[in-house]
Design a protein around this motif. Structure first.
Motif, PDB file in Angstrom:
ATOM      1  N   UNK A  65       0.733  -1.171  -0.040  1.00 25.81           N
ATOM      2  CA  UNK A  65      -0.015  -0.051  -0.093  1.00 25.81           C
ATOM      3  C   UNK A  65       0.697   1.164  -0.002  1.00 25.81           C
ATOM      4  N   UNK A  66       2.095   1.419  -0.636  1.00 30.17           N
ATOM      5  CA  UNK A  66       2.666   2.362  -0.850  1.00 30.17           C
ATOM      6  C   UNK A  66       3.786   2.703   0.495  1.00 30.17           C
ATOM      7  N   UNK A  67       3.824   1.816   1.087  1.00 31.27           N
ATOM      8  CA  UNK A  67       4.699   1.964   2.359  1.00 31.27           C
ATOM      9  C   UNK A  67       6.250   2.172   1.960  1.00 31.27           C
ATOM     10  N   UNK A  68       6.863   1.064   1.134  1.00 26.51           N
ATOM     11  CA  UNK A  68       8.016   1.338   0.599  1.00 26.51           C
ATOM     12  C   UNK A  68       8.410   2.465  -0.122  1.00 26.51           C
ATOM     13  N   UNK A  69       7.475   3.037  -0.740  1.00 26.75           N
ATOM     14  CA  UNK A  69       7.559   4.429  -1.582  1.00 26.75           C
ATOM     15  C   UNK A  69       7.561   5.430  -0.297  1.00 26.75           C
ATOM     16  N   UNK A  70       6.788   5.435   0.756  1.00 26.11           N
ATOM     17  CA  UNK A  70       6.598   6.452   1.374  1.00 26.11           C
ATOM     18  C   UNK A  70       8.047   6.470   2.382  1.00 26.11           C
ATOM     19  N   UNK A  71       8.627   5.126   2.740  1.00 21.34           N
ATOM     20  CA  UNK A  71       9.937   5.264   3.395  1.00 21.34           C
ATOM     21  C   UNK A  71      10.995   5.383   2.321  1.00 21.34           C
ATOM     22  N   UNK A  72      10.940   5.325   1.114  1.00 20.02           N
ATOM     23  CA  UNK A  72      12.157   5.801   0.413  1.00 20.02           C
ATOM     24  C   UNK A  72      12.004   7.125   0.227  1.00 20.02           C
ATOM     25  N   UNK A  73      10.876   8.124   0.066  1.00 19.38           N
ATOM     26  CA  UNK A  73      10.803   9.341   0.037  1.00 19.38           C
ATOM     27  C   UNK A  73      11.334   9.839   1.216  1.00 19.38           C
ATOM     28  N   UNK A  74      10.872   9.528   2.571  1.00 21.31           N
ATOM     29  CA  UNK A  74      11.394   9.934   3.885  1.00 21.31           C
ATOM     30  C   UNK A  74      12.915   9.905   3.688  1.00 21.31           C
ATOM     31  N   UNK A 108     -10.321  -0.450  -3.073  1.00 19.50           N
ATOM     32  CA  UNK A 108     -10.072   1.013  -2.894  1.00 19.50           C
ATOM     33  C   UNK A 108      -8.571   1.174  -2.347  1.00 19.50           C
ATOM     34  N   UNK A 109      -8.435   0.350  -1.272  1.00 17.23           N
ATOM     35  CA  UNK A 109      -7.019   0.410  -0.706  1.00 17.23           C
ATOM     36  C   UNK A 109      -6.014   0.059  -1.684  1.00 17.23           C
ATOM     37  N   UNK A 110      -6.116  -0.833  -2.526  1.00 22.76           N
ATOM     38  CA  UNK A 110      -4.885  -1.006  -3.533  1.00 22.76           C
ATOM     39  C   UNK A 110      -4.949   0.139  -4.297  1.00 22.76           C
ATOM     40  N   UNK A 111      -5.881   0.636  -4.995  1.00 21.08           N
ATOM     41  CA  UNK A 111      -5.776   1.573  -5.781  1.00 21.08           C
ATOM     42  C   UNK A 111      -5.267   3.041  -5.232  1.00 21.08           C
ATOM     43  N   UNK A 112      -5.679   3.443  -3.932  1.00 22.00           N
ATOM     44  CA  UNK A 112      -4.992   4.536  -3.322  1.00 22.00           C
ATOM     45  C   UNK A 112      -3.477   4.073  -2.873  1.00 22.00           C
ATOM     46  N   UNK A 113      -3.192   2.847  -2.597  1.00 14.97           N
ATOM     47  CA  UNK A 113      -1.905   2.763  -2.370  1.00 14.97           C
ATOM     48  C   UNK A 113      -0.953   2.720  -3.605  1.00 14.97           C
ATOM     49  N   UNK A 114      -1.623   2.106  -4.842  1.00 13.48           N
ATOM     50  CA  UNK A 114      -0.697   2.430  -5.998  1.00 13.48           C
ATOM     51  C   UNK A 114      -0.715   3.939  -6.348  1.00 13.48           C
ATOM     52  N   UNK A 115      -1.614   4.799  -6.164  1.00 15.96           N
ATOM     53  CA  UNK A 115      -1.541   5.990  -6.672  1.00 15.96           C
ATOM     54  C   UNK A 115      -0.615   6.749  -5.512  1.00 15.96           C
ATOM     55  N   UNK A 116      -0.635   6.723  -4.361  1.00 15.47           N
ATOM     56  CA  UNK A 116       0.486   7.292  -3.293  1.00 15.47           C
ATOM     57  C   UNK A 116       1.953   6.811  -3.683  1.00 15.47           C
ATOM     58  N   UNK A 117       1.955   5.575  -3.925  1.00 17.49           N
ATOM     59  CA  UNK A 117       3.201   5.029  -4.547  1.00 17.49           C
ATOM     60  C   UNK A 117       3.943   5.704  -5.658  1.00 17.49           C
ATOM     61  N   UNK A 118       3.179   5.939  -6.474  1.00 20.66           N
ATOM     62  CA  UNK A 118       3.446   6.578  -7.639  1.00 20.66           C
ATOM     63  C   UNK A 118       3.915   8.239  -7.449  1.00 20.66           C
ATOM     64  N   UNK A 119       3.336   8.607  -6.629  1.00 19.85           N
ATOM     65  CA  UNK A 119       3.505  10.089  -6.185  1.00 19.85           C
ATOM     66  C   UNK A 119       4.863  10.176  -5.331  1.00 19.85           C
ATOM     67  N   UNK A 120       4.846   9.286  -4.241  1.00 22.85           N
ATOM     68  CA  UNK A 120       6.344   9.120  -3.634  1.00 22.85           C
ATOM     69  C   UNK A 120       7.359   8.948  -4.546  1.00 22.85           C
ATOM     70  N   UNK A 121       7.122   7.985  -5.355  1.00 18.90           N
ATOM     71  CA  UNK A 121       8.318   7.588  -6.099  1.00 18.90           C
ATOM     72  C   UNK A 121       8.722   8.997  -7.355  1.00 18.90           C
ATOM     73  N   UNK A 122       7.515   9.604  -7.824  1.00 17.24           N
ATOM     74  CA  UNK A 122       8.091  10.678  -8.436  1.00 17.24           C
ATOM     75  C   UNK A 122       8.680  11.878  -7.822  1.00 17.24           C
ATOM     76  N   UNK A 123       8.331  12.199  -6.536  1.00 12.94           N
ATOM     77  CA  UNK A 123       8.973  13.169  -5.835  1.00 12.94           C
ATOM     78  C   UNK A 123      10.516  12.577  -5.440  1.00 12.94           C
ATOM     79  N   UNK A 124      10.536  11.569  -5.061  1.00 15.20           N
ATOM     80  CA  UNK A 124      11.971  10.954  -4.885  1.00 15.20           C
ATOM     81  C   UNK A 124      12.968  10.978  -5.882  1.00 15.20           C
ATOM     82  N   UNK A 125      12.279  10.755  -7.118  1.00 15.84           N
ATOM     83  CA  UNK A 125      13.131  10.991  -8.216  1.00 15.84           C
ATOM     84  C   UNK A 125      13.566  12.409  -8.536  1.00 15.84           C
TER      85      UNK A 125
END
Length: 360
Positions: free
Chosen positions: A114-123, A170-187
């Motif tokens: 649910x985007x946890x890895x991308x959130x951790x990566x962004x942090x 809905x949880x999966x879709x929300x996780x995918x969306x936030x994961x993409x956002x976090x990955x984009x900001x990290x990049x």
């Protein structure tokens, strides 16, 4: 409910075999820790290793030999803490993966789905590249990774509940969306920072490591993981219902909405502490639940304890291999776990006799 559980019985799902398996894994875990503490790049006689341990626990032995000095520090401050941390992290990841697969009713779910890895990566990226969170002290990268993982989990739950009650889709879709956002900001941050050393630091942290194990951290994360594992064992009936789906659960008199949100918050706390202490370690929460389902079936009352024990054993021996597989160097544990986990997952995918959620 009983029909569902019976349909997915494993090889050792009968009570006597299950109890034997559980006791065997518990003994195996204890043996693994006691033996693994003797293994390392620095060769130490077996008697000296246990001399240090017995002296610390029971005050047995010569203080001048076992109570101080390099021998004491290597055993008690380097090897033993990281093995205890490996037990906590392995248990936590395996149980979180099991719970996540039930929450989203998806066999491909893992603790980071649910985007946890991308959130951790962004942090971690914000900490290393921009110095944000440096006031947290020497381990501010881990703290920021932990906060990133936890905040993304909270946002996933919040977004999934907008416009109606959350469900697995809905949880999966929300996780995918936030994961993409976090990955984009990290990049974006990495692209404009032009910091090669910082990029290497982030990459190494994301590979996962147990080398930073400290007793003061273990005294927090180990009881936390243990309490959460016991909590989820007590919730086995609800987790079984989640595999049946919301519609069936409602007809059986149970509304899964509140339970799903509570479980997500609890798993988020577990993952946050795991990320803080060990970085990102993949595949444990994905592979272990599948292997255990083959053994004991889909009943979470049996699935969660066995997953916790097997996950702990896997991380203990993975840590040992990471320390000895390359002479005078340490392989990041995330790399080794991925090298082991990917082939295992491919095998499970092509295994025709394996099923999930009542389907073959």
């Amino acid at each position: 409910m009983k029909k569902f559980i019976k349909a997915e019985n494993g090889f050792v799902s009968k009570t006597p075999l299950y109890v034997t398996l559980t006791i065997g894994l518990l003994i195996g875990l204890i043996f693994s820790v006691l033996y693994a503490v003797t293994i390392g790049s620095t060769k130490i006689p077996l008697s000296d290793v246990y001399g240090v341990i017995f002296h610390k626990l029971l005050s047995i032995g010569d203080y001048e030999i076992y109570g101080k000095g390099p021998l004491h520090d290597i055993v008690f401050y380097i090897r033993l803490p990281r093995l205890i941390l490996a037990v906590a992290v392995g248990m936590g990841l395996a149980v979180c993966g099991t719970v996540m697969q039930a929450i989203v009713k998806n066999p491909l779910a893992d603790p980071y789905i649910l985007g946890v890895s991308s959130g951790a990566s962004l942090g971690a990226t914000l900490a290393v590249m921009l110095g944000i969170g440096s006031f947290f002290g020497s381990n501010f990268v881990g703290v920021m990774g932990c906060l990133g993982a936890f905040l993304i989990s909270i946002l996933v739950v919040f977004i999934a509940n907008i416009g109606g009650r959350s469900n697995s889709v809905k949880l999966l879709l929300a996780g995918m969306a936030l994961s993409s956002v976090c990955s984009a900001f990290s990049s974006f941050i990495v692209y404009f920072a032009h910091d090669k050393n910082g990029m290497m630091t982030v990459s190494y942290w994301l590979m996962g490591s147990l080398a930073g194990a400290k007793w003061e951290n273990i005294l927090v994360i180990f009881p936390l993981i243990l309490v959460c594992v016991i909590f989820f064992i007590s919730q086995s009936r609800i987790l079984n219902l989640m595999l049946l789906g919301d519609e069936v659960s409602v007809t059986l008199g149970t509304d899964l909405h509140i339970y799903r949100n509570v479980y997500l918050l609890v798993t988020s706390i577990m993952i946050g502490f795991i990320v803080y202490n060990s970085g990102m370690i993949g595949f444990v929460g994905l592979i272990i639940p599948h292997i255990v389902r083959i053994l004991v079936g889909n009943d979470h009352k049996k699935l969660i304890p066995v997953s916790a024990l097997l996950g702990a054993i896997l991380l203990v021996w993975a840590d040992v291999l990471c320390r000895v597989i390359i002479p005078k160097n340490e392989l990041p544990i995330g790399i080794l776990i991925s090298m082991i986990g990917a082939p295992c997952f491919i095998y499970l995918m092509i295994k025709k006799t394996y099923g999930f959620g009542g389907k073959q």
